[in-house]
Design an enzyme around this catalytic site. Structure first.
Site, PDB file in Angstrom:
ATOM      1  N   CYS A  21       0.844  -1.194   0.000  1.00  0.00           N
ATOM      2  CA  CYS A  21       0.000   0.000   0.000  1.00  0.00           C
ATOM      3  C   CYS A  21       0.878   1.242   0.000  1.00  0.00           C
ATOM      4  O   CYS A  21       2.101   1.162   0.044  1.00  0.00           O
ATOM      5  CB  CYS A  21      -0.932   0.007   1.207  1.00  0.00           C
ATOM      6  SG  CYS A  21      -0.063   0.082   2.784  1.00  0.00           S
TER       7      CYS A  21
ATOM      8  N   CYS B  84       3.481   1.647   2.717  1.00  0.00           N
ATOM      9  CA  CYS B  84       4.751   0.940   2.500  1.00  0.00           C
ATOM     10  C   CYS B  84       5.721   1.813   1.708  1.00  0.00           C
ATOM     11  O   CYS B  84       6.913   1.872   2.007  1.00  0.00           O
ATOM     12  CB  CYS B  84       4.506  -0.368   1.749  1.00  0.00           C
ATOM     13  SG  CYS B  84       3.416  -1.522   2.585  1.00  0.00           S
TER      14      CYS B  84
ATOM     15  N   ASP C 264       8.925  26.743 -32.686  1.00  0.00           N
ATOM     16  CA  ASP C 264      10.073  27.156 -33.486  1.00  0.00           C
ATOM     17  C   ASP C 264       9.701  26.869 -34.938  1.00  0.00           C
ATOM     18  O   ASP C 264       8.907  25.969 -35.210  1.00  0.00           O
ATOM     19  CB  ASP C 264      11.304  26.354 -33.073  1.00  0.00           C
ATOM     20  CG  ASP C 264      12.449  26.537 -34.041  1.00  0.00           C
ATOM     21  OD1 ASP C 264      12.855  27.682 -34.263  1.00  0.00           O
ATOM     22  OD2 ASP C 264      12.912  25.517 -34.592  1.00  0.00           O
TER      23      ASP C 264
ATOM     24  N   ASP D 275      13.534  21.914 -31.857  1.00  0.00           N
ATOM     25  CA  ASP D 275      14.375  20.768 -32.199  1.00  0.00           C
ATOM     26  C   ASP D 275      15.866  21.071 -32.171  1.00  0.00           C
ATOM     27  O   ASP D 275      16.677  20.166 -32.313  1.00  0.00           O
ATOM     28  CB  ASP D 275      14.008  20.233 -33.592  1.00  0.00           C
ATOM     29  CG  ASP D 275      14.456  21.173 -34.702  1.00  0.00           C
ATOM     30  OD1 ASP D 275      14.470  22.400 -34.467  1.00  0.00           O
ATOM     31  OD2 ASP D 275      14.779  20.690 -35.804  1.00  0.00           O
TER      32      ASP D 275
ATOM     33  N   ASP E 170      17.092  26.009 -29.148  1.00  0.00           N
ATOM     34  CA  ASP E 170      15.757  25.945 -28.545  1.00  0.00           C
ATOM     35  C   ASP E 170      15.799  25.445 -27.106  1.00  0.00           C
ATOM     36  O   ASP E 170      14.795  25.543 -26.395  1.00  0.00           O
ATOM     37  CB  ASP E 170      14.846  25.016 -29.359  1.00  0.00           C
ATOM     38  CG  ASP E 170      14.600  25.533 -30.762  1.00  0.00           C
ATOM     39  OD1 ASP E 170      14.471  26.759 -30.909  1.00  0.00           O
ATOM     40  OD2 ASP E 170      14.542  24.715 -31.701  1.00  0.00           O
TER      41      ASP E 170
END
Length: 765
Positions: free
Chosen positions: A21, A24, A438, A654, A658
């Site tokens: 649970c 734990c 971009d 990319d 960026d």
């Protein structure tokens, strides 16, 4: 499995056994945090794993494992990546195996089945001694795991679900034994209650284990893409055209023995074992499980291939570039595993509640028993209602609510090429107001293409002849515009006309003499329009090229410098180059508008070029001539508009430039076609250079967050409603045990509904 995070730290992943649970989870994390040198520790109930970052040289892996075991749980170094089925196959008689469930129900059936005949006036039941004989092995053999785990948690100074079950069933069993020994009234015994509780908890744990397997299917599917062996060519093999390769020319080596620069032979229909570049052959390659792209991709010499992809109809020879942990497949698995073992911010609240939940429940159970005893003057009723409170309050569903949804959501997203590596984005994605793109490489292809060729005198030659001549001048050149010309001529099936002489002119262009065609023997020059400034032809060419300039395109001019008999220079044609839009850029923007998200484009291009692109694809606002260093500042301004509430912004990019903007944005998404730096800075990686994946990533993030919210609501509601009902006697211990098991199963089943998600871009399915 251990990897180095930095020169000053080490990173470990452990398999943790015995957690039942959320309490734990909190106890293991608390123990790990106390270990000297531990910088961070995270434990996940759904994956049953702990991830620990330790200061180098402070605590060994053996010390960490020993301390977890001392806390009352099993621990070992994780090796799931080496054997993808390791966590799937469990012994039939394991603690959460089906065998124990079947035997517990077989022994308990004679105890609870007579209850179904009571409404018909039949009050038959087994004798008390037979009930004792059947209930005892269920209680102390099949249910022994609860005593062991409960004792360990008690010795560790905390409580968990096992302790609640052990206390509750022992109270019901002990009360029944007392009644049997003192009065022998079989109808007043509650052996069936204690036995059925254990049955239902065992059934619940087995159902949980089954559901957890399904939430991990994405990782296992990726792991199984790795072939066990690779056909490595012998060093003395010479590759000659399309000549076949015989079996004595290669060795079948285990994958771990393959090294970069090895030449690997791949037959049709085989999995590609390494990342590399094709040096012989051509084929179509199925990369769907890696990138989400459903259509096989055409591959030929110099094409890059990804390990794990399925080779199609042609034999290939690949020069290995990355193997093992350096491969794209390994990095994808790492990203998915990290996402599934990390916690969403809301899980911290759940952990705080769970830390005090079990002790609170025990106090409530004692108060329930005491109150019912004083009010009803019945010790048996008081004990049974206290038992019901203990059992109904087991916080299994609470501990599984968040990690189960994260595992299912990130798993199905990975199947379609969306890698969510930071669970925090799940919480932020449903708040997004703005998506900033971009331009180059994200909305456009990122490589210059020939967009137009305009002959200035059609009587000299047609467009195809001019293209063949211009492409011939560029044979062997590595300039991006030269490659664009050659690609265009190749796509049109036009063979370049070779030159008898050519030379490069730095800052101007290239000059040469075609060996054939309409301009044979003439000296031609392919040059930039700027290099014509000051000449008599400049204004004429500028007038013809004005439309291309307004569209932000790059213009070159093919000039004839004449022959020996005629040395008057004259322009032949204007050639326009530009970065072509991706075919689905507009549909990507339209999909975001459907989600009521405003779109923005950040571009370093001039205003006219950027505005034209934005208008074509429907971008709401365009920011042009933005320096790379200013992109992060633009994101900050979008997030904090003047005199308005905070806006949540996603950045899509990319390139290396960026990365700061991706990190600044609330949600950063990087195209895998870009750089590693961008992917490291982003919370989501899109495995295809397809901008429509942006809307899909937001959609699956929202749906995953909704499942987390639903699961937490039902988990809290279950305990909030169930505990008072049990205390007031509306839930028997047997029904409480059934409801507790059902709650965990419902939470996991609700999370698994995410597996039905599909991208809105149906072409990607």
């Amino acid at each position: 499995m251990s990897t180095t995070e930095s020169p000053n730290s080490e990173f470990y992943t452990l398999d943790i056994g015995g957690m039942t649970c959320a309490s734990c989870v909190g106890r293991v994390e608390k123990a790990l945090d106390k270990i000297p040198g531990v910088e961070a520790a995270s434990v996940n109930l759904a994956t049953e794993q702990a991830r620990i970052r330790v200061r180098r040289g402070s605590s060994s892996l053996e010390d960490i494992i020993a301390l977890v075991k001392k806390t009352g749980y099993e621990a070992k170094e994780s090796s799931i990546r080496g054997n993808p089925d390791q966590k799937i196959s469990k012994p039939f008689w394991a603690a959460d195996g089906l065998g124990r469930v079947v035997l517990s129900f077989a022994l308990s059936a004679p105890l609870f089945l007579p209850m179904f005949f009571m409404p018909f006036g039949n009050h038959w039941s087994l004798s008390g001694w037979w009930q004792l004989a059947l209930a005892t092995p269920v209680q102390f053999i099949l249910g022994w795991r609860f005593y062991v785990a409960g004792y360990k948690s008690l010795m560790a100074g905390a409580g968990n679900m096992d302790l609640l079950v052990a206390l509750g069933t022992s109270a019901a069993y002990g009360l029944s034994l007392y009644i049997l020994l003192t009065s022998n009234h079989a109808h007043e015994l509650y052996f069936e209650g204690s036995a059925v509780i254990i049955c239902m908890v065992l059934l619940g744990k087995w159902l949980e284990a089954r559901a957890k397997q399904q939430t991990s299917e994405a990782i296992r599917a990726l792991q199984k893409l790795w072939p066990e062996h690779a056909k490595v060519l012998n060093a003395d093999v010479e590759l000659q055209g399309n000549a076949g390769i015989s079996a004595d020319q290669y060795r079948d080596l285990p994958l771990e023995q393959v090294l970069p620069s090895d030449k690997v032979f791949i037959l049709p229909g085989e999995r590609i074992p390494v990342d590399g570049v094709i040096i012989l052959g051509s084929s179509h390659v199925d990369e769907s499980l890696l990138t989400g792209e459903s259509k096989p991709v055409k591959k030929s010499i110099e094409s890059k291939v990804i390990g794990g992809a399925l080779n199609g109809e042609g034999a290939l020879v690949v020069m290995a570039q990355a193997v093992g942990v350096e491969s794209v497949l390994s990095q994808i698995i790492n990203l998915v595993e990290e996402a599934q073992t990390q916690k969403a911010p809301i899980q911290k609240l759940v952990d705080q509640v769970s830390a005090i939940f079990v002790p609170t429940v025990i106090v409530l159970a004692l108060l329930t028993g005491l109150g019912n005893w004083l009010y009803l003057d019945s010790i048996s009723t008081a004990i049974l209602r206290a038992v019901s409170v203990l059992v109904i309050a087991c916080p299994c569903a609470l501990g599984l609510a968040t990690p189960a949804a994260i595992m299912a959501g990130t798993g199905i997203a990975a199947r379609f090429g969306i890698l969510i590596k930071d669970p925090q984005v799940l919480e932020l994605a449903h708040k997004l107001n703005i998506v900033a793109f971009d331009k180059t490489g994200t909305l456009t292809i990122g490589k210059p293409r020939m967009l137009a060729l305009l002959p200035l005198d059609a009587s000299l030659a047609d467009a195809d002849q001019i293209l063949a001549t211009a492409a011939g001048l560029q044979l062997g050149s590595e300039h991006p515009l030269a490659k664009a010309l050659l690609v265009s001529s190749n796509e049109k099936g036009i063979a370049p006309i070779t030159t008898s002489f050519s030379k490069g002119l730095p800052g101007i262009g290239i000059e040469g003499i075609p060996s054939s065609g309409p301009f044979a023997g003439q000296t031609l020059r392919l040059q930039s329009l700027a290099s014509l400034e000051g000449s008599s032809q400049h204004n004429l060419v500028l007038q013809k090229a004005q439309a291309y300039f307004e569209q932000g395109q790059t213009v070159s001019v093919l000039m004839s410098l004449g022959s020996e008999s005629n040395g008057a220079p004259s322009p032949i044609a204007v050639i326009a180059f530009g970065d072509e839009l991706k075919v689905n850029a507009k549909s990507a923007v339209d999909a975001l508008h459907t989600l009521h998200i405003r779109t923005v484009m950040l571009s370093g291009d001039n205003v006219s070029a950027a505005t034209r692109v934005g208008k074509i694809i429907g971008i709401d606002e365009v920011f042009a001539q933005i320096m790379p260093s200013d992109k992060a500042q633009m994101i900050h301004q979008l997030q904090n508009p003047p005199a308005a509430q905070k806006q949540y912004v996603a950045m899509i990019g990319d390139g290396v430039n960026d990365a700061p903007a991706l990190a600044m944005a609330d949600v950063g998404m990087a195209m895998s076609t870009g750089t590693d730096v961008a992917m490291q800075a982003a919370g989501i990686t899109l495995m295809r250079g397809d901008p429509t994946l942006v809307a899909d990533a937001i959609d699956i993030s929202k749906k995953t967050w909704n499942k987390i919210a639903q699961n937490l609501f039902w988990a809290f509601a279950f305990n909030t409603i169930g505990i008072p009902m049990a205390a007031l006697g509306y839930l028997s211990p047997m029904l409480a045990g059934s409801a507790m098991a059902l709650s965990s199963f419902c939470v996991l089943s609700n999370a698994l509904l995410l597996k039905r998600w599909r991208p809105n871009n149906l072409s990607a399915i």
